[in-house]
Design a protein around this motif. Structure first.
Motif, PDB file in Angstrom:
ATOM      1  N   LEU A  32       0.175   2.931 -13.389  1.00  0.00           N
ATOM      2  CA  LEU A  32      -0.129   2.035 -12.267  1.00  0.00           C
ATOM      3  C   LEU A  32      -0.753   2.817 -11.119  1.00  0.00           C
ATOM      4  O   LEU A  32      -1.638   2.326 -10.425  1.00  0.00           O
ATOM      5  CB  LEU A  32       1.135   1.302 -11.813  1.00  0.00           C
ATOM      6  CG  LEU A  32       1.500   0.127 -12.728  1.00  0.00           C
ATOM      7  CD1 LEU A  32       2.926  -0.334 -12.497  1.00  0.00           C
ATOM      8  CD2 LEU A  32       0.535  -1.037 -12.535  1.00  0.00           C
ATOM      9  N   ALA A  33      -0.298   4.054 -10.948  1.00  0.00           N
ATOM     10  CA  ALA A  33      -0.871   4.901  -9.894  1.00  0.00           C
ATOM     11  C   ALA A  33      -2.350   5.153 -10.178  1.00  0.00           C
ATOM     12  O   ALA A  33      -3.168   5.210  -9.270  1.00  0.00           O
ATOM     13  CB  ALA A  33      -0.120   6.221  -9.822  1.00  0.00           C
ATOM     14  N   LEU A  34      -2.655   5.277 -11.452  1.00  0.00           N
ATOM     15  CA  LEU A  34      -4.029   5.579 -11.848  1.00  0.00           C
ATOM     16  C   LEU A  34      -4.964   4.407 -11.562  1.00  0.00           C
ATOM     17  O   LEU A  34      -6.101   4.589 -11.142  1.00  0.00           O
ATOM     18  CB  LEU A  34      -4.026   5.907 -13.343  1.00  0.00           C
ATOM     19  CG  LEU A  34      -5.248   6.516 -13.959  1.00  0.00           C
ATOM     20  CD1 LEU A  34      -5.672   7.751 -13.204  1.00  0.00           C
ATOM     21  CD2 LEU A  34      -4.972   6.872 -15.410  1.00  0.00           C
ATOM     22  N   SER A  35      -4.473   3.191 -11.782  1.00  0.00           N
ATOM     23  CA  SER A  35      -5.361   2.037 -11.574  1.00  0.00           C
ATOM     24  C   SER A  35      -5.323   1.535 -10.128  1.00  0.00           C
ATOM     25  O   SER A  35      -6.049   0.621  -9.778  1.00  0.00           O
ATOM     26  CB  SER A  35      -5.000   0.905 -12.538  1.00  0.00           C
ATOM     27  OG  SER A  35      -3.661   0.522 -12.381  1.00  0.00           O
ATOM     28  N   HIS A  36      -4.459   2.120  -9.292  1.00  0.00           N
ATOM     29  CA  HIS A  36      -4.377   1.713  -7.884  1.00  0.00           C
ATOM     30  C   HIS A  36      -4.427   2.926  -6.972  1.00  0.00           C
ATOM     31  O   HIS A  36      -3.439   3.248  -6.303  1.00  0.00           O
ATOM     32  CB  HIS A  36      -3.097   0.908  -7.646  1.00  0.00           C
ATOM     33  CG  HIS A  36      -3.094  -0.392  -8.381  1.00  0.00           C
ATOM     34  ND1 HIS A  36      -2.867  -0.472  -9.734  1.00  0.00           N
ATOM     35  CD2 HIS A  36      -3.340  -1.657  -7.952  1.00  0.00           C
ATOM     36  CE1 HIS A  36      -2.961  -1.735 -10.110  1.00  0.00           C
ATOM     37  NE2 HIS A  36      -3.239  -2.484  -9.052  1.00  0.00           N
ATOM     38  N   PRO A  37      -5.581   3.594  -6.949  1.00  0.00           N
ATOM     39  CA  PRO A  37      -5.650   4.862  -6.205  1.00  0.00           C
ATOM     40  C   PRO A  37      -5.401   4.702  -4.704  1.00  0.00           C
ATOM     41  O   PRO A  37      -5.033   5.670  -4.048  1.00  0.00           O
ATOM     42  CB  PRO A  37      -7.074   5.364  -6.475  1.00  0.00           C
ATOM     43  CG  PRO A  37      -7.823   4.201  -7.000  1.00  0.00           C
ATOM     44  CD  PRO A  37      -6.841   3.301  -7.656  1.00  0.00           C
ATOM     45  N   THR A  51       0.834  -1.206   0.000  1.00  0.00           N
ATOM     46  CA  THR A  51       0.000   0.000   0.000  1.00  0.00           C
ATOM     47  C   THR A  51       0.865   1.252   0.000  1.00  0.00           C
ATOM     48  O   THR A  51       0.359   2.365  -0.014  1.00  0.00           O
ATOM     49  CB  THR A  51      -0.891   0.042   1.260  1.00  0.00           C
ATOM     50  OG1 THR A  51      -0.034  -0.073   2.402  1.00  0.00           O
ATOM     51  CG2 THR A  51      -1.900  -1.089   1.251  1.00  0.00           C
ATOM     52  N   ASP A  52       2.163   1.039   0.062  1.00  0.00           N
ATOM     53  CA  ASP A  52       3.097   2.172   0.076  1.00  0.00           C
ATOM     54  C   ASP A  52       4.338   1.754  -0.704  1.00  0.00           C
ATOM     55  O   ASP A  52       5.030   0.808  -0.316  1.00  0.00           O
ATOM     56  CB  ASP A  52       3.442   2.504   1.534  1.00  0.00           C
ATOM     57  CG  ASP A  52       4.172   3.839   1.646  1.00  0.00           C
ATOM     58  OD1 ASP A  52       4.597   4.378   0.592  1.00  0.00           O
ATOM     59  OD2 ASP A  52       4.323   4.332   2.770  1.00  0.00           O
ATOM     60  N   ILE A  53       4.609   2.420  -1.789  1.00  0.00           N
ATOM     61  CA  ILE A  53       5.715   2.018  -2.665  1.00  0.00           C
ATOM     62  C   ILE A  53       6.575   3.236  -2.991  1.00  0.00           C
ATOM     63  O   ILE A  53       6.060   4.314  -3.277  1.00  0.00           O
ATOM     64  CB  ILE A  53       5.181   1.407  -3.993  1.00  0.00           C
ATOM     65  CG1 ILE A  53       4.209   0.268  -3.699  1.00  0.00           C
ATOM     66  CG2 ILE A  53       6.332   0.922  -4.867  1.00  0.00           C
ATOM     67  CD1 ILE A  53       3.564  -0.340  -4.943  1.00  0.00           C
ATOM     68  N   THR A  54       7.880   3.043  -2.906  1.00  0.00           N
ATOM     69  CA  THR A  54       8.796   4.118  -3.292  1.00  0.00           C
ATOM     70  C   THR A  54       9.663   3.641  -4.457  1.00  0.00           C
ATOM     71  O   THR A  54      10.203   2.545  -4.425  1.00  0.00           O
ATOM     72  CB  THR A  54       9.704   4.500  -2.113  1.00  0.00           C
ATOM     73  OG1 THR A  54       8.880   4.898  -1.021  1.00  0.00           O
ATOM     74  CG2 THR A  54      10.635   5.647  -2.483  1.00  0.00           C
ATOM     75  N   VAL A  55       9.760   4.474  -5.467  1.00  0.00           N
ATOM     76  CA  VAL A  55      10.611   4.158  -6.618  1.00  0.00           C
ATOM     77  C   VAL A  55      11.741   5.170  -6.640  1.00  0.00           C
ATOM     78  O   VAL A  55      11.499   6.377  -6.597  1.00  0.00           O
ATOM     79  CB  VAL A  55       9.817   4.259  -7.940  1.00  0.00           C
ATOM     80  CG1 VAL A  55      10.700   3.872  -9.122  1.00  0.00           C
ATOM     81  CG2 VAL A  55       8.573   3.393  -7.895  1.00  0.00           C
ATOM     82  N   GLU A  56      12.971   4.678  -6.675  1.00  0.00           N
ATOM     83  CA  GLU A  56      14.110   5.597  -6.775  1.00  0.00           C
ATOM     84  C   GLU A  56      14.816   5.342  -8.103  1.00  0.00           C
ATOM     85  O   GLU A  56      15.155   4.210  -8.428  1.00  0.00           O
ATOM     86  CB  GLU A  56      15.078   5.369  -5.612  1.00  0.00           C
ATOM     87  CG  GLU A  56      14.521   5.863  -4.286  1.00  0.00           C
ATOM     88  CD  GLU A  56      15.286   5.290  -3.102  1.00  0.00           C
ATOM     89  OE1 GLU A  56      16.401   5.754  -2.825  1.00  0.00           O
ATOM     90  OE2 GLU A  56      14.743   4.356  -2.478  1.00  0.00           O
ATOM     91  N   LEU A  57      15.041   6.422  -8.837  1.00  0.00           N
ATOM     92  CA  LEU A  57      15.695   6.302 -10.138  1.00  0.00           C
ATOM     93  C   LEU A  57      16.972   7.131 -10.128  1.00  0.00           C
ATOM     94  O   LEU A  57      16.967   8.249  -9.641  1.00  0.00           O
ATOM     95  CB  LEU A  57      14.790   6.859 -11.243  1.00  0.00           C
ATOM     96  CG  LEU A  57      13.377   6.293 -11.358  1.00  0.00           C
ATOM     97  CD1 LEU A  57      12.558   7.133 -12.330  1.00  0.00           C
ATOM     98  CD2 LEU A  57      13.449   4.849 -11.826  1.00  0.00           C
ATOM     99  N   ALA A  58      18.034   6.560 -10.626  1.00  0.00           N
ATOM    100  CA  ALA A  58      19.221   7.385 -10.854  1.00  0.00           C
ATOM    101  C   ALA A  58      19.435   7.468 -12.354  1.00  0.00           C
ATOM    102  O   ALA A  58      19.293   6.480 -13.072  1.00  0.00           O
ATOM    103  CB  ALA A  58      20.437   6.776 -10.163  1.00  0.00           C
ATOM    104  N   ARG A  59      19.747   8.621 -12.822  1.00  0.00           N
ATOM    105  CA  ARG A  59      19.982   8.888 -14.243  1.00  0.00           C
ATOM    106  C   ARG A  59      18.873   8.298 -15.126  1.00  0.00           C
ATOM    107  O   ARG A  59      19.121   7.506 -16.024  1.00  0.00           O
ATOM    108  CB  ARG A  59      21.353   8.363 -14.660  1.00  0.00           C
ATOM    109  CG  ARG A  59      22.485   9.088 -13.894  1.00  0.00           C
ATOM    110  CD  ARG A  59      23.835   8.944 -14.552  1.00  0.00           C
ATOM    111  NE  ARG A  59      24.389   7.621 -14.461  1.00  0.00           N
ATOM    112  CZ  ARG A  59      24.515   6.762 -15.466  1.00  0.00           C
ATOM    113  NH1 ARG A  59      24.139   7.095 -16.682  1.00  0.00           N
ATOM    114  NH2 ARG A  59      25.040   5.578 -15.278  1.00  0.00           N
ATOM    115  N   GLY A  60      17.662   8.682 -14.803  1.00  0.00           N
ATOM    116  CA  GLY A  60      16.514   8.281 -15.619  1.00  0.00           C
ATOM    117  C   GLY A  60      16.269   6.781 -15.609  1.00  0.00           C
ATOM    118  O   GLY A  60      15.582   6.256 -16.481  1.00  0.00           O
ATOM    119  N   GLY A  61      16.826   6.077 -14.626  1.00  0.00           N
ATOM    120  CA  GLY A  61      16.667   4.624 -14.565  1.00  0.00           C
ATOM    121  C   GLY A  61      17.778   3.899 -15.303  1.00  0.00           C
ATOM    122  O   GLY A  61      17.861   2.675 -15.276  1.00  0.00           O
ATOM    123  N   CYS A  62      18.659   4.634 -15.979  1.00  0.00           N
ATOM    124  CA  CYS A  62      19.780   4.013 -16.693  1.00  0.00           C
ATOM    125  C   CYS A  62      20.907   3.699 -15.708  1.00  0.00           C
ATOM    126  O   CYS A  62      21.735   2.814 -15.947  1.00  0.00           O
ATOM    127  CB  CYS A  62      20.313   4.922 -17.789  1.00  0.00           C
ATOM    128  SG  CYS A  62      19.054   5.458 -18.949  1.00  0.00           S
TER     129      CYS A  62
END
Ligand code: ADP
Ligand code: MG
Length: 599
Positions: free
Chosen positions: A179-184, A42-53
């Motif tokens: 995904l955020a849209l379908s899992h409010p 119910t709580d997710i964090t996404v961390e990206l460095a350099r656009g995910g590259c």
């Protein structure tokens, strides 16, 4: 010659599977996020460095993995989601093939740390280039965190196919936003290069989630719809007919919360809007289809971006029917109330059109140099023979066809169909497409200005700054192109996460609705393959020229026509507009005489 048949070893089959599902950093983000959602997070964090590259880390508060299962998760076809083939007609989870983790681990380094609620200690598994390197106990909070580094190092070719980091980040944001849209109900945080760029709390209403894909500006123009059919339900949000986009990118469809692309459903949506919106414009629509898993095959596409319905016609009809009804209600005029004066003061559309034209003309005269004296007298001078323009309908004449034409020397006879300006010289009649001509003028002037770095581009201040709230994704696209827009004369400043303030637009352009033009601009340039700066610059100028040129159907005064001619005389490449369509067509009187059998 082919040799003997051999079964490929796991490390190779995993890489092959990865080729299908892990195309770019955004595919990794998608698989990891889907796993987190499958685990009930119910709580997710996404961390990206350099656009995910550079690296991707997804942390969730889901159910975690049993310590004994943690390394198994990296084996191909290892899944906790189905046990029999027929189960895929029951699954409500995103995953079921057990392919994602081994595929990701075969093209990068993956560190998985996970703990089940009831366990005291968690476990850490490190896999690299398809091999498990380390398994150890680890202290960690309940849930799972997966961190992916050295992305595509084992497959250098794939790295070469990656676009700019900003573009890749844009793709990641796309995936996350959907995904955020379908899992409010799920809280989502996105951190890029150490900076939080998105933080959506568990939603009370859908508004904030819709803004993620459509931009906040759209929200008050959206309506809710819902409908029910045999074994299926649909609901969603769609834009009123007055607010449209330049392509179908903003028709989002989710089947059992899975984002998919479906031609037929897009068609159904467009059908509901038929006769309500202009041609080549598209509505924004977020559509959720909830259907029994038995009636849909989700196993027909490698990245699961398509599904197959058992009864596609029924889905189609439900969408068309529901949306059409909702649109009727939405578009119906409010019931007339006694004493309601508001409706009477509303201008009929033609007045709005004329106001727009007047505005255009004002701007056009400004751009054409206030100091220039407009020639009101006929310019045509019989004694002066004008050279023949290049585009003429009949035979080309060697002697004169290539000679440049001087538009200010032509006599202006009038305007046909609100679009074609008619001129004549001693030997020629010329039809000029006012839009194409103005397009070429704007294009050449923008190019000329940009080439001269010493003088700033000519801008026109807006009376009131225009505020545009975009989706995070569109914001990235526009931000990347800000320098090019600035060079053309736009003055814009980013304001917060997703908002831009437009203070000035390029001078000499007819842009009564800068917001709509910039929205269309984003559509045009989002997902565009990254091109060279010069190429992009030309495309930006061609786009602005097209949007900012006087339109077909606008009346021009003779003064404006004169200004247009003077501008044409001052630029090169007057034969065609930037898209290659002719600016003018000429008829030789000699040919007309022949046609009328006068000779
Ligand atoms: P699939 O999702 O198709 O089952 P994956 O390779 O994505 O295959 O994942 C393999 C298994 O690892 C899943 O079935 C699940 O049991 C486990 N798993 C992966 N990620 C998570 C997570 N974030 N939380 C809990 N379990 C997970
Ligand atoms: Mg999965």
């Amino acid at each position: 010659m082919p040799g003997r048949i051999a079964v490929l070893p796991d490390d190779i089959t995993n890489k092959i599977a990865a080729g299908e599902v892990i195309e770019r950093p955004a595919s990794i983000v998608k698989e990891l996020l889907e796993n987190a959602l499958d685990a009930g997070a119910t709580d997710i964090t996404v961390e990206l460095a350099r656009g995910g590259c550079g690296s991707i880390k997804v942390t969730d508060n889901g159910e975690g993995i049993e310590p004994e299962d943690a390394s198994l998760a990296f084996s191909r076809y290892a899944t906790s989601k189905i046990y029999h083939f027929d189960d895929i007609y029951k699954v409500c989870s995103f995953g079921f093939r057990g392919e994602a983790l081994p595929s990701i681990a075969s093209v990068s380094r993956v560190e998985l740390i996970t703990r089940k609620g009831e366990s005291l200690a968690g476990i850490r598994v490190i896999a690299e280039s398809g091999e498990i390197k380390e398994i150890a106990e680890a202290g960690c909070p309940e849930g799972t965190s997966i961190s992916v580094t050295r992305i595509f190092e084992p497959v250098p070719v794939r790295r070469k196919f990656l676009k700019s980091e900003l573009t890749e980040q844009g793709h990641c944001i796309d995936v996350i936003s959907r995904l955020a849209l379908s899992h409010p109900a799920v809280r989502l945080t996105v951190i890029a290069n150490g900076r939080e760029i998105l933080n959506v709390p568990a939603a009370k209403d859908m508004g904030e989630r819709l803004a993620l894909v459509l931009g906040a500006d759209f929200l008050d123009q959206m309506f809710f719809f819902s409908g029910e059919g045999e074994g299926m339900k649909i609901h969603g949000f769609a834009s009123g007919p007055s607010l449209t986009r330049a392509n179908a990118r903003h028709i989002y469809c989710f089947v059992n919360k899975r984002f998919i692309r479906d031609h037929q459903i897009n068609h159904a949506v467009m059908t509901a809007y038929r006769h309500l919106i202009e041609g080549k414009r598209y509505p924004a629509c977020v559509l959720f289809v909830d259907i029994s898993p038995r009636d849909v095959d989700v196993n027909v596409h490698p990245a699961k971006l398509e599904v197959r319905f058992r009864n596609p016609r029924e889905v189609y009809q439900l969408v068309v029917g529901t949306l059409s009804h909702a649109l009727e209600d939405f578009s119906a005029p409010p019931p007339f109330r006694d004493g309601d004066r508001a409706s009477e003061t509303r201008l009929p559309p033609t007045h709005i059109h004329h106001a727009g034209v007047e505005e255009a003309l004002k701007r056009y005269s400004l751009s054409s140099g206030g100091g220039r004296h407009f020639l009101e007298r006929p310019i045509f001078n019989r004694s002066q023979s004008t050279p023949a323009p290049a585009f003429h309908l009949f035979e080309q004449r060697e002697d004169s066809a290539s000679a440049p034409i001087t538009f200010t020397d032509l006599a202006f006879l009038g305007q046909a169909d609100g679009t074609y300006l008619i001129f004549q010289s001693e030997d020629w009649m010329i039809l000029l497409d006012q839009h194409a001509a103005h397009e070429r003028i704007i294009f050449e002037n923008l190019k000329k200005k940009a080439a001269r770095s010493d003088s700033p581009p000519a801008s026109q201040r807006l009376l009131l700054p225009e505020v545009i709230s975009l989706s995070p994704r569109d914001f990235i696209t526009l931000k990347e192109l800000l320098p090019l827009l600035a060079a053309a004369g736009f003055e814009m400043e980013p304001f917060g996460h997703d908002t831009l303030v437009v203070k000035a637009v390029p001078a000499g352009l007819f842009l009564p609705e800068p917001k709509r033009v910039l929205m269309d601009f984003v559509e045009e340039f989002a997902n565009r393959e990254s091109a060279s700066l010069d190429e992009n610059r030309e495309k930006v100028y061609a786009f602005l020229a097209c949007k900012g040129a006087v339109k077909a159907g606008q009346n021009l005064s003779s003064a404006e026509v004169t200004a247009l001619c003077a501008d044409l005389d001052s630029i090169p490449h007057v034969q065609t507009c930037p898209h290659g369509r002719p600016v003018f067509i000429s008829f030789a009187f000699r040919d007309l005489e022949r046609m009328f059998k006068r000779r």
